[in-house]
Each structure stands twice: as C-alpha cells, then as structure tokens.
Design a protein around this motif. Structure first.
Motif, PDB file in Angstrom:
ATOM      1  N   HIS A 164       0.849  -1.179   0.000  1.00 31.35           N
ATOM      2  CA  HIS A 164       0.000   0.000   0.000  1.00 31.35           C
ATOM      3  C   HIS A 164       0.890   1.236   0.000  1.00 31.35           C
ATOM      4  O   HIS A 164       1.852   1.276   0.752  1.00 31.35           O
ATOM      5  CB  HIS A 164      -0.875  -0.037   1.265  1.00 31.35           C
ATOM      6  CG  HIS A 164      -1.808   1.118   1.403  1.00 31.35           C
ATOM      7  ND1 HIS A 164      -2.910   1.273   0.614  1.00 31.35           N
ATOM      8  CD2 HIS A 164      -1.778   2.176   2.257  1.00 31.35           C
ATOM      9  CE1 HIS A 164      -3.547   2.381   0.990  1.00 31.35           C
ATOM     10  NE2 HIS A 164      -2.875   2.946   1.972  1.00 31.35           N
ATOM     11  N   PRO A 165       0.688   2.304  -0.776  1.00 36.65           N
ATOM     12  CA  PRO A 165      -0.477   2.474  -1.647  1.00 36.65           C
ATOM     13  C   PRO A 165      -0.194   2.221  -3.132  1.00 36.65           C
ATOM     14  O   PRO A 165      -1.033   2.516  -3.972  1.00 36.65           O
ATOM     15  CB  PRO A 165      -0.780   3.959  -1.440  1.00 36.65           C
ATOM     16  CG  PRO A 165       0.584   4.590  -1.325  1.00 36.65           C
ATOM     17  CD  PRO A 165       1.465   3.543  -0.657  1.00 36.65           C
ATOM     18  N   HIS A 201       0.684  -0.838  -4.801  1.00 33.95           N
ATOM     19  CA  HIS A 201       0.112  -2.094  -5.324  1.00 33.95           C
ATOM     20  C   HIS A 201       0.926  -2.666  -6.473  1.00 33.95           C
ATOM     21  O   HIS A 201       0.375  -3.200  -7.425  1.00 33.95           O
ATOM     22  CB  HIS A 201      -1.346  -1.882  -5.778  1.00 33.95           C
ATOM     23  CG  HIS A 201      -2.176  -1.170  -4.757  1.00 33.95           C
ATOM     24  ND1 HIS A 201      -3.272  -0.427  -5.079  1.00 33.95           N
ATOM     25  CD2 HIS A 201      -2.050  -1.074  -3.412  1.00 33.95           C
ATOM     26  CE1 HIS A 201      -3.801   0.095  -3.974  1.00 33.95           C
ATOM     27  NE2 HIS A 201      -3.075  -0.280  -2.954  1.00 33.95           N
ATOM     28  N   HIS A 225      -4.722  -6.267   0.493  1.00 33.00           N
ATOM     29  CA  HIS A 225      -5.330  -5.481   1.574  1.00 33.00           C
ATOM     30  C   HIS A 225      -6.525  -4.728   1.018  1.00 33.00           C
ATOM     31  O   HIS A 225      -6.729  -4.654  -0.196  1.00 33.00           O
ATOM     32  CB  HIS A 225      -4.305  -4.497   2.145  1.00 33.00           C
ATOM     33  CG  HIS A 225      -3.799  -3.516   1.126  1.00 33.00           C
ATOM     34  ND1 HIS A 225      -2.793  -3.847   0.224  1.00 33.00           N
ATOM     35  CD2 HIS A 225      -4.178  -2.248   0.817  1.00 33.00           C
ATOM     36  CE1 HIS A 225      -2.579  -2.811  -0.561  1.00 33.00           C
ATOM     37  NE2 HIS A 225      -3.403  -1.826  -0.233  1.00 33.00           N
ATOM     38  N   HIS A 271      -7.656  -1.346   0.198  1.00 32.42           N
ATOM     39  CA  HIS A 271      -6.959  -0.090  -0.033  1.00 32.42           C
ATOM     40  C   HIS A 271      -7.585   1.057   0.756  1.00 32.42           C
ATOM     41  O   HIS A 271      -6.904   2.040   1.065  1.00 32.42           O
ATOM     42  CB  HIS A 271      -6.971   0.230  -1.541  1.00 32.42           C
ATOM     43  CG  HIS A 271      -6.264   1.482  -1.909  1.00 32.42           C
ATOM     44  ND1 HIS A 271      -4.914   1.665  -1.652  1.00 32.42           N
ATOM     45  CD2 HIS A 271      -6.700   2.618  -2.503  1.00 32.42           C
ATOM     46  CE1 HIS A 271      -4.564   2.874  -2.084  1.00 32.42           C
ATOM     47  NE2 HIS A 271      -5.628   3.479  -2.600  1.00 32.42           N
TER      48      HIS A 271
END
Ligand SMILES: [Cu+2]
Length: 136
Positions: free
Chosen positions: A89-90, A92, A122, A124
């Motif tokens: 994150h963030p 990807h 996860h 987001h």
C-alpha cells in the motif's frame, strides 16, 4: 533327433515372441487413454471457486490456498465500500493484475489464478485489513 528338437525350440521361440508382440501392441493405446482420462480429471478438479468474505475490517479466511485455474470470489459483506489490491500500500506494485476496483456493500470481485504465486493483499480504503492468497 537333434534336428527335431531344434525345430521345436525355434517354434516355441516364435510362438512366445508372437505372444509378446501381440500383447504389447494394445498396451500403448491403453496407456494413452488412461493418461488423457487422468488429465481430464485434473482439469475438472481445478475448476473450483473459493470464496473470501470481508466484514468488520477482516477478510475471512485471511489466508487461502488455491490451485492454478481456480477462481477466487471476494464478497463485500461489510457496510462500507472496499477496494482490494496487492501490496504494498499504496502503490500495489507486487501483483497489479489483482485489483478489484471499488466494491460497494454486497458487491463481488472474481479473480482467476493463472500462475503459481503468493499475493499479499489489503483493503486499499482500510489498509490494516489484509490477507494472503497462495496459488499452488
Ligand atoms: Cu492500498
């Protein structure tokens, strides 16, 4: 006398040889048929769908093992929108092909496992909620 025994032995060798040639011919065909049937069974076994649900900031099950060719279905059973993506994150960047986009409550995301890989993912929009997919 000796000639008769020799002829008899040759006859036996020819008969035994003929028996084995006759026996061994159908066998490769049988083996081929068995192999193709086994591959069909494997294909049937791989066509499965595993479901992961999301609710209360938790993916259930948090870790899931599937086989190449299997489908994964993610269901948002929570009360708010989620976006499922691979880590980190963030950005990807670890597995960009795994990306659900926005999932409203009740919406689903289907992902087909096409290769052996481990994907850490996860939500987001709530990155403390995460899970793991192992494709074997
Ligand atoms: Cu993210």
């Amino acid at each position: 006398m000796n000639k008769n025994i020799a002829v008899f032995l040759v006859l036996i060798v020819v008969l035994i040889g003929g028996y084995f040639i006759f026996r061994s011919n159908p066998n490769p065909d049988l083996t081929a048929t068995d192999n193709s049937m086994m591959e069909n069974d494997k294909t049937t076994m791989m066509a499965e769908t595993a479901t992961v649900t999301y609710a209360d900031d938790v993916f259930t099950p948090s870790e899931i093992k599937v086989k190449v060719g299997d489908k994964l279905k993610f269901v948002n059973n929570g009360t708010s929108e989620i976006e499922i993506a691979s880590g980190p994150h963030p950005t990807h960047t670890s597995y960009p092909a795994f990306e659900s986009g926005s999932l409203a409550p009740g919406a689903t995301y289907e992902f087909t496992a096409t290769e052996k890989v481990t994907i850490m993912y996860h939500n987001h929009l709530n990155a403390k909620a995460f899970g793991k997919i192992v494709v074997e």
